[in-house]
Design a protein around this motif. Structure first.
Motif, mmCIF file in Angstrom:
data_model
loop_
_atom_site.group_PDB
_atom_site.id
_atom_site.type_symbol
_atom_site.label_atom_id
_atom_site.label_comp_id
_atom_site.label_asym_id
_atom_site.label_seq_id
_atom_site.Cartn_x
_atom_site.Cartn_y
_atom_site.Cartn_z
ATOM 1 N N SER A 62 -69.845 76.948 15.949
ATOM 2 C CA SER A 62 -69.920 77.735 14.717
ATOM 3 C C SER A 62 -70.825 77.010 13.732
ATOM 4 O O SER A 62 -71.112 75.825 13.882
ATOM 5 N N GLY A 63 -71.260 77.742 12.721
ATOM 6 C CA GLY A 63 -72.211 77.173 11.781
ATOM 7 C C GLY A 63 -73.630 77.307 12.311
ATOM 8 O O GLY A 63 -73.851 77.679 13.473
ATOM 9 N N THR A 64 -74.597 77.018 11.456
ATOM 10 C CA THR A 64 -75.999 77.149 11.840
ATOM 11 C C THR A 64 -76.741 75.841 11.622
ATOM 12 O O THR A 64 -76.452 75.090 10.677
ATOM 13 N N ALA A 65 -77.701 75.572 12.502
ATOM 14 C CA ALA A 65 -78.568 74.402 12.378
ATOM 15 C C ALA A 65 -80.013 74.899 12.312
ATOM 16 O O ALA A 65 -80.475 75.580 13.230
ATOM 17 N N ASP A 98 -82.768 78.160 19.344
ATOM 18 C CA ASP A 98 -83.929 77.549 19.980
ATOM 19 C C ASP A 98 -84.900 78.651 20.416
ATOM 20 O O ASP A 98 -84.513 79.579 21.139
ATOM 21 N N PRO A 99 -86.167 78.593 19.988
ATOM 22 C CA PRO A 99 -87.113 79.661 20.330
ATOM 23 C C PRO A 99 -87.371 79.789 21.827
ATOM 24 O O PRO A 99 -87.747 80.868 22.302
ATOM 25 N N THR A 104 -78.295 77.563 21.062
ATOM 26 C CA THR A 104 -77.980 76.256 21.629
ATOM 27 C C THR A 104 -77.030 75.510 20.700
ATOM 28 O O THR A 104 -77.309 75.382 19.498
ATOM 29 N N ALA A 105 -75.909 75.051 21.260
ATOM 30 C CA ALA A 105 -74.960 74.261 20.472
ATOM 31 C C ALA A 105 -75.426 72.810 20.449
ATOM 32 O O ALA A 105 -75.653 72.204 21.508
ATOM 33 N N LEU A 106 -75.597 72.277 19.259
ATOM 34 C CA LEU A 106 -75.962 70.877 19.076
ATOM 35 C C LEU A 106 -74.713 70.101 18.679
ATOM 36 O O LEU A 106 -74.005 70.501 17.752
ATOM 37 N N PRO A 153 -76.113 75.454 26.124
ATOM 38 C CA PRO A 153 -76.107 76.875 25.774
ATOM 39 C C PRO A 153 -74.751 77.263 25.178
ATOM 40 O O PRO A 153 -73.705 76.817 25.659
ATOM 41 N N THR A 154 -74.764 78.090 24.164
ATOM 42 C CA THR A 154 -73.497 78.535 23.575
ATOM 43 C C THR A 154 -72.822 79.545 24.491
ATOM 44 O O THR A 154 -73.471 80.233 25.273
#
Length: 311
Positions: A62-65, A98-99, A104-106, A153-154
């Motif tokens: 959750s959340g955005t990077a 990710d383009p 993608t979960a970091l 990958p999420t």
């Protein structure tokens, strides 16, 4: 340690289990040759307290990077930050679009005292009130690229979740087992006093039911510990499934034990001064750790059919 501590204060034990399983996961990574020794040294030498958000993030995160020069700017709200009032370092994740690879979960650590971090004083719950499991707000927090230790990958199963489950569940469920043992001891003491005044013919049956539930919890947790044995552990989906099944069995057995303890105690157990009331509120939190029962049933059923467990 956690099981014994939970006999006296389950909230303290649960908050400690959250820190402990994060340390345990870092130890496992260190044994695989990953560069986590600096983190472990900080825990050992500087008494850094780790706070995790895996329970709420799970496979989707959750959340955005957002990518910026040298790293990412992260925004999100993380729930169930157990131990956050005393926390030093948040171990969490966020989703980067990710383009090339898609969502993608970091995974990364971030100091709780960092700019843009806020621990909200909003832990108002039925039980486990002293865990301090507040929401943690991240507002445009900078995370260096070098601090990202896992990209995945999420929405898909990853071996990392098997490692976390196998290490966390024996610790977390040991807390609830210790809590259930405390309730059982308390109820037995009350029952013995009652029996001196004349035996209620139902009382031995109730005590037998309570003991069966407690032993079920104890056996399930011991089996969880065995699954995490250094020599037997393999980070496979089958191991994760076995862990989740035993977590459900242990949680349900702990809840039944404490509810049966209240039944043994009778009307006197309904008074707050008895102590069972707090244990009953606290034990119900066991059902909200991943995976919750119905989600575990789905996970296990999909594994049995040879499907992706979270697809």
């Amino acid at each position: 340690m956690l099981r014994e501590l939970a006999r006296h204060c389950a909230s303290t034990a649960l908050a400690l289990s959250m820190h402990t399983h994060l340390v345990g996961t870092a130890v496992w990574r260190w044994r695989q040759g990953e560069p986590v020794e600096p983190l472990l040294r900080r825990v050992a030498e500087d008494e850094v307290v780790l706070v995790g958000t895996g329970a709420s993030d799970w496979v989707d995160s959750s959340g955005t990077a957002k990518k910026v020069e040298g790293g990412y700017r992260v925004t999100g709200r993380k729930v169930f930050g157990s131990g956050s009032p005393a926390g030093t370092l948040l171990l969490t994740s966020a989703v980067y679009e990710d383009p090339a690879e898609g969502p993608t979960a970091l995974h990364f650590p971030v100091p709780i005292a960092a700019e843009g971090m806020t621990v909200l004083n909003n832990w108002r719950t039925m039980g486990m009130r002293a865990t301090g499991s507040n929401d943690i707000l991240l507002e445009d927090v900078f995370v260096p690229e070098s601090d990202v230790w896992l990209r995945r990958p999420t929405g898909q199963w990853h071996a990392f979740f098997t490692i976390v489950a196998a290490i966390s569940q024996p610790l977390i469920m040991s807390v609830y087992t210790g809590l259930a043992e405390a309730a059982s001891d308390m109820a037995l003491g009350i029952a013995r006093k009652k029996s001196r005044r004349g035996l209620d013919l139902n009382l031995p049956y109730l005590l037998g039911e309570m003991e069966n539930s407690l032993v079920t919890a104890q056996l399930a947790v011991q089996n969880l510990v065995d699954l995490c044995d250094d020599y037997a552990f393999e980070p496979t989906v089958a191991t994760a499934d076995a862990t989740m099944v035993r977590k459900t069995i242990a949680a349900n057995a702990c809840v039944r034990t404490v509810e049966k303890a209240l039944e043994v105690a009778g009307g006197g157990g309904y008074f707050r001064g008895c102590g069972l009331e707090r244990l009953l509120r606290d034990v119900h939190a066991s059902r909200y750790h991943p995976l919750q029962e119905k989600r575990q049933h789905l996970f296990t059923g999909r594994v049995a059919l040879g499907l992706d467990p979270v697809g």
